[in-house]
Structure formats: structure tokens, C-alpha cells
Design a protein around this motif. Structure first.
Motif: not given
Length: 647
Positions: A330-352
């Protein structure tokens, strides 16, 4: 390949890229396309070849080389087999390529082969997935499309899906059918031209989008208040995730109104815990997001999920790490995790996109994903498990975050490049605005910052933590070298300015970075860019020499104090690195004159008679942060070609 064949493949490339550019249709390598082309082989015999998207290629940027040419007749025969393991299927496809250098064909190549049209397009369109994943999904889809498409019940992608579709298409595919909907998966369209298949995709998806628009109602609720979250809390959460995962991770926090509103839904524990929008997303996002910050509890639930479903699999499975990839707080919103920054961004796009799909399906009566077993089967797919047994090429700083000051030029810029090359996510600070555009990768963020202003340093550190989750490495490089002047002629304001930049700013950076460095999964590392002037000061450089000597002493004390926290601090003493910002023509000429040398003589005025450049320094900086020096702290290493006064 004749000219006609080339034009067919060119048309396939063109419309594939159009599909890839539409993120509501495909994301990050999702979807696949194909074209069937008749040509002559090396024996002069005519044969039909399926050019299908190869694994590892993205539709948005695909070229002709990204399509795998597989002999069509063999694929059709494979579809008639009663049983075929996925590894056997891949072997059969690869051994029947007409070009040995081609990528491995899509696992849905056989499905493309059995569709009797020249062009085939497949996407995971958000609108269709949203409707399909609603409680009345199939009923609504049949109301929208009636008899214009073929409906396929969910079955796991791979040979079984291809064989099922082959049988259903043989009985149900008529000339009035323009597509095929795979429930809980996506949509296929086909045609005799690339544009016909592409336009049919837009038409089918457009009908679903129209239905959603007509049946959606805005909540009208204001977004939650955006509260300040201490950066230390984010770094601590990232450390917990890394500990559970067993390796450093990048964790990106997205606190826009959309993610915060979703994370504060009163029914979040229901709508977010159904499963991913499409099964293939599980490879990136895992089946469920973590709600809140109890990482240990999430890991326990994941292990239970594995133990419940693994015995049901055809063959034994090796459990993946149990760390979350999506965190809703509720405070952080959406946090995405990946082995690399690219992986994390892919997770962000998918969950968006997943948020949109969940909310659309909820308005249609409720979001309902596939069962845990169905998702498990994809997450622990035979082909994915095979990848685990292969040695991976993991870069040494994968999942780690570095901050470099004075990053716009010289040693700082080279250090950014050396750290990125080794897999780190890097934040560069500099007064020069060009620091923001050093790299276009997801792993880099440039921040225009005056390190003598404490508020700007604090803001830069907070942005670093929100962007990547923590701080593992700190490179203190920024500094100034004033024009040469003897002590008797040195102005007070110059003295104070040099100490403020070269010493005071670095003290404050160390002071404020400490809470984050001690949370680094592999231990924090600091590299200080010192100077030959520390052990061997030169005339006319009093302010510079004193500031660097004081910084060196500060680093030594920090090494003594912070060793208990696993933080290593080492210093590099370069000399005569002339491709840096401090060496203006004026400064260079002045220093050479002080030594009675020409500029060219001064550049190589060392025992080895060699010239030092920024890359030489940056490579040592990177190595000091790596495993080679994992048991070294408090070291001072000269990088000067050999200096008699230092030696």
C-alpha cells in the motif's frame, strides 16, 4: 530463395514489427508469426518451408534472420504423432531446419504448420485475455465472435496444444473463420497475405476492446495519498528478497497513481491472488505477487505450492528460487524484481498490463486465472527445466547497483562503462547534464547533481534506491584540479572550493551511503579515486594535494570502521590521466612547465614510459569491486606507470 519468396518474407517482417510495436498485443518476446514459402532446395526440388519466429527474437525488432525455416511437410507429420515430448519436438524442428545458423523455432511451430493459410499471426492481446479470464469469459467471447472464430479450450503450449488444434481445425475450420481463440492464452489469425492476417488480428482484438469499453465503469475513487517511504525500508526489502533468492537482485519501485491505487484495492487479496494473465508470464512474474513485505512468508507459501504440484508432474522437477518477482504494497505501490535491470523492467511491463486485465475482468464479473497446477506445468516446463542444467553466463555484477560520481567524462564515464559491461545497474552523478544520456539501457540512470549540495545528494540516493532497490558499490571520482599556484599566491576561495568538492562532498556521500552499503547482499564496496599527489605531492598543487590526502585518510578510517559490516574500501592513485575533465590544456601546460618538460614528455613521465588513460583506471576500479579483491580493504594502489617518488 527467389525474388517472390523474398517479398513474402519481407511482408512477414513488416507486419510482425507492426504487431510488436503494439504493447497491448505482445510484450517482450511474446507472440509469434509465420509464413509458408515454396522454394527449391539444393537438389533443385520444390519444397514448402515454414518461416516461423525464432526463440529469443522480439516481434518489434525482428528481421528476416529472426525467422527459422523449417520443412513444412515434416512438421505436419509430427502433428499426427500420438505422443511427442517437448524436447523431442525441439530436436525434430532443429534437425529439419533449412539453415543451420537459424534460431531454434518457436515451440508453436507445429501449430503454425497445421493452419492451412500462408500467413499466421499469434498474440496475447490484453482485451481478449481480459475477457477470457473473466468468470463468464468463454460465454462472452462466443457472444462477441459467434461462428467467425474457432474456440480452443486451454491446454499447455507445446506439442499437446498443436496436436489438439490440428484435430479441431480439421473439423471446424471453414472459409468463414478468420481466427482462433485459445482460452486463457491468446488469439491466432490467418490469411493469404500478410496484411490480411494482420488486419484480421486488429479487427478481432478491436471487437474485444469495444466490448470492454462498453462494459466498464470508472470507479470514480481518488487515488491514495502518496506517502514518503524511507529509502532504507526499500533497501531492506531488497536485501530480504535477495537473501531468499540466493543472489543479488534489482528491485524497482513504481509509485504512480495506477500502481498505488491497485495496491490499495480493498479486494486485492482476492483479485491479485488468482494467477497470471497468461501462463507464459509465470516465467517472469511467478504465479502470485507478494502482498505486503513478508518475504519469508511468501517463500514458505511458494515451497508449499511446489511440494503440492511437483508430485503431479510427469517427471521430477528442481525447485526454482522462492523469492517474489512482484510485490504489491500500500505504501510502495508496485515493486518488481529481476536478476538484472532489464529483467525487472520486463516484469514491470507485464504486471502493468496485468493490472489492466485484472481490473477489466473484474468488471465483467470477476477475474479468474488458470489453476495452480496449470500454471505450475508452465513454470516447470520441460524446456525451461533443461535451461537450468546448462551453465549460465551470469555477469559478475548481475543484480548489483553502483553509483559513480563525476560520471559525465573521464574516469567516471569509463567506470560507468566498465561496471555496465560486468552486469551492474549504474547511477551516474555529474553537474554536466550530458550524464543523463550516457546510456540508453534499462541498467543506467544519469542524474544531474551538484555533490556539494547535501539536499541534492540525498535526493540522488533516494532516486537510486527507488530505481534499482539498493546500493552495492560507490565510486568516489568527482573532483576538481585548479590552475597551478604556489601557496603564497593561492586564493582562499580556491582553497575552500577544492576542499568542498574533493573532500567535504565525499564525506557526505560516504556518510549517507553507509546505511545502504551495509545492506548489500555481497557486501558493500567503495573505490576512492585518489591521486599520485597523496604519496608524492607536487609544487603548485597545495589545495588539490591536501584535499586528496585528507580523502585518502577518510577512506582508511572508513575501512577500519566499516569492515565489521562487510564493506570494503580501497583507493586507486592514478597519475597523469590526461583524458579527464580536470586536465585542461591550461592545467596540462602549467604542470609540464613546473617539471621543466614538454607536454608530450610530461604525459609519459614515468618509469615504464607509458601513458595512462581513463579505461585503465576504470578497469581497476571494477576489479576492486569484484571477487578478485574480495578479501582486500584499506589498500592504496598506484596506477601511474611507475613513479620514482611514489616507489
Amino acid at each position: 530463395m527467389n525474388k517472390n519468396s523474398e517479398s513474402l518474407l519481407e511482408a512477414r517482417v513488416r507486419t510482425s514489427r507492426l504487431l510488436g510495436q503494439n504493447k497491448s498485443l505482445v510484450l517482450h518476446g511474446g507472440g509469434n508469426t509465420s509464413v509458408k514459402i515454396i522454394g527449391k532446395n539444393i537438389l533443385g526440388q520444390e519444397e514448402e518451408v515454414l518461416y516461423v519466429k525464432g526463440s529469443g527474437w522480439d516481434l518489434e525488432t525482428i528481421t528476416a534472420a529472426g525467422f527459422s525455416p523449417v520443412r513444412l511437410n515434416h512438421l505436419k507429420k509430427l502433428a499426427e504423432l500420438p505422443v511427442l515430448s517437448d524436447s523431442e519436438m525441439v530436436n525434430e524442428m532443429v534437425t529439419h531446419l533449412t539453415r543451420s545458423s537459424a534460431p531454434v523455432p518457436s515451440v508453436e511451430a507445429i501449430l503454425h504448420a497445421v493452419i492451412p493459410y500462408k500467413y499466421v499471426d499469434h498474440t496475447h492481446a490484453d482485451a481478449i485475455v481480459a475477457i477470457s479470464n473473466s468468470v463468464n469469459g468463454e460465454k462472452i467471447l462466443r457472444e462477441i465472435y459467434k461462428e467467425t472464430v474457432v474456440y480452443i479450450p486451454y491446454i499447455m503450449p507445446g506439442f499437446d496444444l498443436s496436436r489438439l488444434c490440428a484435430g479441431i481445425l480439421k473439423e471446424n475450420l471453414t472459409k468463414d473463420k478468420v481466427g482462433m481463440i485459445l482460452l486463457h492464452h491468446g488469439v491466432f489469425t490467418f490469411g493469404e497475405t500478410a496484411d490480411e492476417s494482420y488486419n484480421r488480428m486488429l479487427e478481432i482484438v478491436g471487437l474485444a476492446e469495444k466490448y470492454l469499453k462498453e462494459n466498464s465503469v470508472s470507479s470514480g475513487l481518488p487515488g491514495p495519498e502518496k506517502k514518503i517511504v524511507p529509502a532504507e525500508e526499500i533497501a531492506s526489502l531488497r536485501r530480504e528478497v535477495a537473501d531468499i533468492a540466493g543472489f543479488p537482485v534489482i528491485m524497482k519501485c513504481i509509485r504512480n497513481s495506477k500502481s498505488l491505487s491497485f495496491a490499495n484495492r480493498p479486494d486485492l487479496d482476492i483479485v491479485s491472488q488468482q494467477g497470471p494473465a497468461t501462463p507464459d508470464h509465470v516465467i517472469r512474474t511467478k504465479r502470485l505477487p507478494l502482498l505486503g513485505r513478508n518475504v519469508t512468508g511468501y517463500a514458505g507459501a511458494y515451497k508449499k505450492y511446489f511440494l503440492e504440484n511437483e508430485p503431479l508432474a510427469k517427471e521430477r522437477k528442481k525447485m526454482l528460487d522462492p523469492a517474489p518477482r512482484v510485490i504489491l504494497d500500500p505504501q510502495l505501490g508496485l515493486c518488481v524484481v529481476g536478476k538484472t535491470a532489464k529483467d525487472a523492467q520486463i516484469v514491470a511491463d507485464i504486471y502493468d498490463h496485468t493490472i489492466d486485465i485484472i481490473q477489466s475482468a473484474t468488471q465483467l464479473g470477476g477475474y479468474k486465472a488458470l489453476s495452480a497446477k496449470d500454471i505450475f506445468d508452465v513454470e516447470y516446463w520441460e524446456l525451461e527445466q533443461a535451461k537450468l542444467s546448462k551453465p549460465g553466463n551470469v555477469l559478475v555484477f548481475s543484480g548489483e547497483i553502483a553509483l559513480v560520481t563525476g560520471a559525465a567524462s573521464g574516469i567516471g564515464k569509463a567506470s560507468v562503462e566498465s561496471l555496465l559491461k560486468r552486469g551492474a545497474a549504474v547511477v551516474g552523478l555529474d553537474l554536466n547534464s550530458s550524464v543523463t544520456s550516457l546510456s540508453k539501457t534499462d541498467a543506467y540512470k544519469g542524474i544531474e547533481c551538484d555533490i556539494t549540495v547535501e539536499s541534492q545528494i540525498i535526493a540522488a540516493l533516494e532516486e537510486t534506491i527507488h530505481s534499482f532497490g539498493g546500493l552495492d558499490m560507490l565510486v568516489l571520482n568527482a573532483g576538481i584540479f585548479p590552475p597551478s599556484a604556489p601557496i603564497a599566491a593561492l586564493r582562499q576561495e580556491v582553497w575552500e572550493r577544492v576542499l568542498k568538492v574533493n573532500l567535504d562532498a565525499n564525506f557526505f556521500l560516504l556518510n549517507k551511503s553507509y546505511p545502504f552499503l551495509k545492506l548489500a547482499p555481497k557486501g558493500g564496496r567503495v573505490v576512492v579515486i585518489g591521486s599520485k599527489n597523496v604519496p608524492a605531492p607536487g609544487p603548485g598543487a597545495a589545495a588539490y594535494s591536501v584535499s586528496k590526502a585528507a580523502l585518502n585518510q577518510l577512506a582508511r578510517v572508513a575501512a577500519l570502521e566499516w569492515g565489521k559490516d562487510g564493506i570494503r574500501i580501497n583507493t586507486v592513485h592514478p597519475n597523469a590521466v590526461f583524458d579527464t575533465g580536470i586536465w585542461t590544456d591550461e592545467v596540462l601546460a602549467g604542470r609540464a612547465k613546473n617539471y621543466g618538460l614538454t607536454v608530450e614528455e610530461y604525459k609519459k613521465n614515468n618509469i615504464l614510459g607509458t601513458e595512462i588513460d581513463s579505461k585503465d583506471v576504470s578497469e581497476l576500479v571494477a576489479e576492486l569491486c569484484g571477487p578478485l579483491f574480495s578479501k582486500t580493504t584499506g589498500a592504496q594502489i598506484p596506477l601511474d606507470g611507475g613513479n620514482e617518488r611514489v616507489i
